[in-house]
Design a protein around this motif. Structure first.
Motif, short mmCIF file in Angstrom:
data_model
loop_
_atom_site.label_atom_id
_atom_site.label_comp_id
_atom_site.label_asym_id
_atom_site.label_seq_id
_atom_site.Cartn_x
_atom_site.Cartn_y
_atom_site.Cartn_z
N PRO A 96 0.80 -1.17 -0.10
CA PRO A 96 0.22 0.20 -0.11
C PRO A 96 1.00 1.29 0.17
O PRO A 96 0.42 2.19 -0.86
CB PRO A 96 -0.69 -0.16 1.33
N PHE A 97 2.04 1.36 0.81
CA PHE A 97 2.59 2.42 0.83
C PHE A 97 3.50 2.62 -0.58
O PHE A 97 3.81 3.59 -1.19
CB PHE A 97 4.02 2.32 1.86
N LEU A 98 3.97 1.58 -1.21
CA LEU A 98 4.55 1.76 -2.55
C LEU A 98 3.30 2.23 -3.75
O LEU A 98 3.56 3.18 -4.40
CB LEU A 98 5.11 0.38 -2.98
N ARG A 99 2.37 1.56 -3.54
CA ARG A 99 1.29 2.18 -4.52
C ARG A 99 0.78 3.39 -4.12
O ARG A 99 0.70 4.22 -5.20
CB ARG A 99 -0.08 1.03 -4.40
N GLY A 100 0.76 4.01 -2.92
CA GLY A 100 0.40 5.20 -2.55
C GLY A 100 1.58 6.19 -3.02
O GLY A 100 1.35 7.19 -3.60
N GLY A 101 2.77 5.81 -2.92
CA GLY A 101 3.97 6.72 -3.04
C GLY A 101 3.81 6.79 -4.99
O GLY A 101 4.13 7.89 -5.40
N VAL A 102 3.67 5.99 -5.72
CA VAL A 102 3.45 5.93 -6.98
C VAL A 102 2.33 6.68 -7.34
O VAL A 102 2.63 7.78 -8.43
CB VAL A 102 3.56 4.62 -7.82
N ALA A 103 1.11 6.63 -6.93
CA ALA A 103 -0.06 7.41 -7.15
C ALA A 103 0.22 8.99 -6.83
O ALA A 103 -0.07 9.86 -7.54
CB ALA A 103 -1.25 6.85 -6.50
N ILE A 104 0.81 9.19 -5.69
CA ILE A 104 1.26 10.72 -5.28
C ILE A 104 2.21 11.15 -6.24
O ILE A 104 2.28 12.22 -6.55
CB ILE A 104 1.47 10.73 -3.87
N LEU A 105 3.10 10.31 -6.78
CA LEU A 105 4.25 10.60 -7.82
C LEU A 105 3.51 11.15 -9.17
O LEU A 105 3.87 12.12 -9.64
CB LEU A 105 5.41 9.68 -7.64
N ALA A 106 2.57 10.51 -9.43
CA ALA A 106 1.73 10.69 -10.52
C ALA A 106 1.02 11.96 -10.70
O ALA A 106 1.16 12.79 -11.48
CB ALA A 106 0.83 9.51 -10.90
N PHE A 107 0.59 12.17 -9.30
CA PHE A 107 -0.41 13.46 -9.03
C PHE A 107 0.56 14.68 -9.17
O PHE A 107 0.29 15.59 -9.74
CB PHE A 107 -1.04 13.19 -7.91
N ALA A 108 1.83 14.44 -8.46
CA ALA A 108 2.59 15.26 -8.33
C ALA A 108 3.06 15.71 -9.93
O ALA A 108 3.26 16.91 -10.12
CB ALA A 108 3.73 15.03 -7.60
N CYS A 109 3.36 14.92 -10.59
CA CYS A 109 3.95 15.05 -12.03
C CYS A 109 2.81 15.96 -12.71
O CYS A 109 3.00 17.09 -13.53
CB CYS A 109 4.32 14.03 -12.61
N TRP A 110 1.52 15.44 -12.79
CA TRP A 110 0.45 16.38 -13.41
C TRP A 110 0.54 17.69 -12.68
O TRP A 110 0.34 18.63 -13.54
CB TRP A 110 -0.56 15.44 -13.27
N GLN A 111 0.58 17.67 -11.26
CA GLN A 111 0.43 19.35 -11.03
C GLN A 111 1.60 19.91 -11.24
O GLN A 111 1.41 21.21 -11.44
CB GLN A 111 0.26 19.10 -9.40
N TYR A 112 2.86 19.37 -11.30
CA TYR A 112 3.99 19.98 -11.70
C TYR A 112 3.84 20.75 -13.30
O TYR A 112 3.99 21.86 -13.33
CB TYR A 112 5.18 19.05 -11.55
N TYR A 113 3.27 19.80 -14.02
CA TYR A 113 3.03 20.41 -15.51
C TYR A 113 1.81 21.49 -15.52
O TYR A 113 2.19 22.55 -16.18
CB TYR A 113 2.27 19.14 -16.22
N LEU A 114 0.99 21.45 -14.67
CA LEU A 114 0.16 22.42 -14.71
C LEU A 114 0.47 23.59 -14.15
O LEU A 114 0.11 24.76 -14.56
CB LEU A 114 -1.20 21.93 -13.83
N SER A 115 1.15 23.55 -13.13
CA SER A 115 1.97 24.80 -12.30
C SER A 115 2.74 25.35 -13.16
O SER A 115 2.94 26.92 -13.36
CB SER A 115 2.57 24.44 -11.10
N HIS A 116 3.65 24.70 -14.02
CA HIS A 116 4.69 25.10 -14.96
C HIS A 116 3.92 25.88 -16.08
O HIS A 116 4.28 27.05 -16.45
CB HIS A 116 5.60 23.99 -15.48
N SER A 117 2.81 25.14 -16.42
CA SER A 117 2.00 25.99 -17.84
C SER A 117 1.39 27.04 -17.20
O SER A 117 1.62 28.02 -18.11
CB SER A 117 1.00 24.97 -18.00
N ILE A 118 0.92 27.28 -16.01
CA ILE A 118 0.42 28.46 -15.23
C ILE A 118 1.45 29.76 -15.47
O ILE A 118 1.25 30.79 -15.71
CB ILE A 118 -0.29 28.44 -14.14
N ASP A 119 2.73 29.20 -14.96
CA ASP A 119 3.66 30.34 -14.71
C ASP A 119 4.12 30.91 -16.07
O ASP A 119 4.31 31.81 -16.19
CB ASP A 119 4.92 29.48 -13.72
N CYS A 120 4.52 29.71 -17.06
CA CYS A 120 5.01 29.95 -18.41
C CYS A 120 3.96 31.01 -19.00
O CYS A 120 4.04 32.14 -19.58
CB CYS A 120 5.31 29.06 -19.37
#
Length: 128
Positions: A89-113
């Motif tokens: 569960p911790f590994l799956r949670g870490g991977v899921a949060i990592l995926a959401f973090a990448c998505w949010q990173y892309y959105l944040s970077h796009s807003i900034d640019c």
């Protein structure tokens, strides 16, 4: 926070720069310098936008750090620990949060640019 910001996050910045700008990573330093310069020229009426980008960026970094901690501690947990007892569960949670973090990173970077491209580099009327 700082270790993540200037390692993993910086590498993501370079990769996204190369993809978005369709340029070699060697041009990243010049682009980043201009972007930071232009971001600091956002007009006074864009202060709420600047604060939104800064807050969002910090939150995205915390998401990455949470994912990294979960993955590191669950990858090879010490025996008889919470991470050892619930490794999957911790590994799956870490991977899921990592995926959401990448998505949010892309959105944040796009807003900034977008904000800097539309408003940055232009001093508001009357500004020195």
């Amino acid at each position: 926070y700082v270790a993540h910001r200037y390692t993993v996050h910086q590498l993501l910045d370079v990769a996204l720069y190369s993809i978005r700008e369709k340029k070699s990573p060697s041009g990243y330093t010049a682009w980043l310098s201009k972007h930071v310069h232009d971001a600091n020229l956002l007009p006074a009426h864009a202060e709420d936008l600047r604060q939104h980008v800064l807050c969002r960026s910090a939150q995205v970094i915390y998401l990455f750090i949470l994912a990294e901690v979960l993955l590191v501690f669950a990858w090879a947990p010490a025996s008889d620990t919470l991470f050892a007892r619930h490794r999957q569960p911790f590994l799956r949670g870490g991977v899921a949060i990592l995926a959401f973090a990448c998505w949010q990173y892309y959105l944040s970077h796009s807003i900034d640019c977008y904000a800097v491209d539309k408003l940055g580099g232009k001093r508001s009327a009357g500004a020195a």
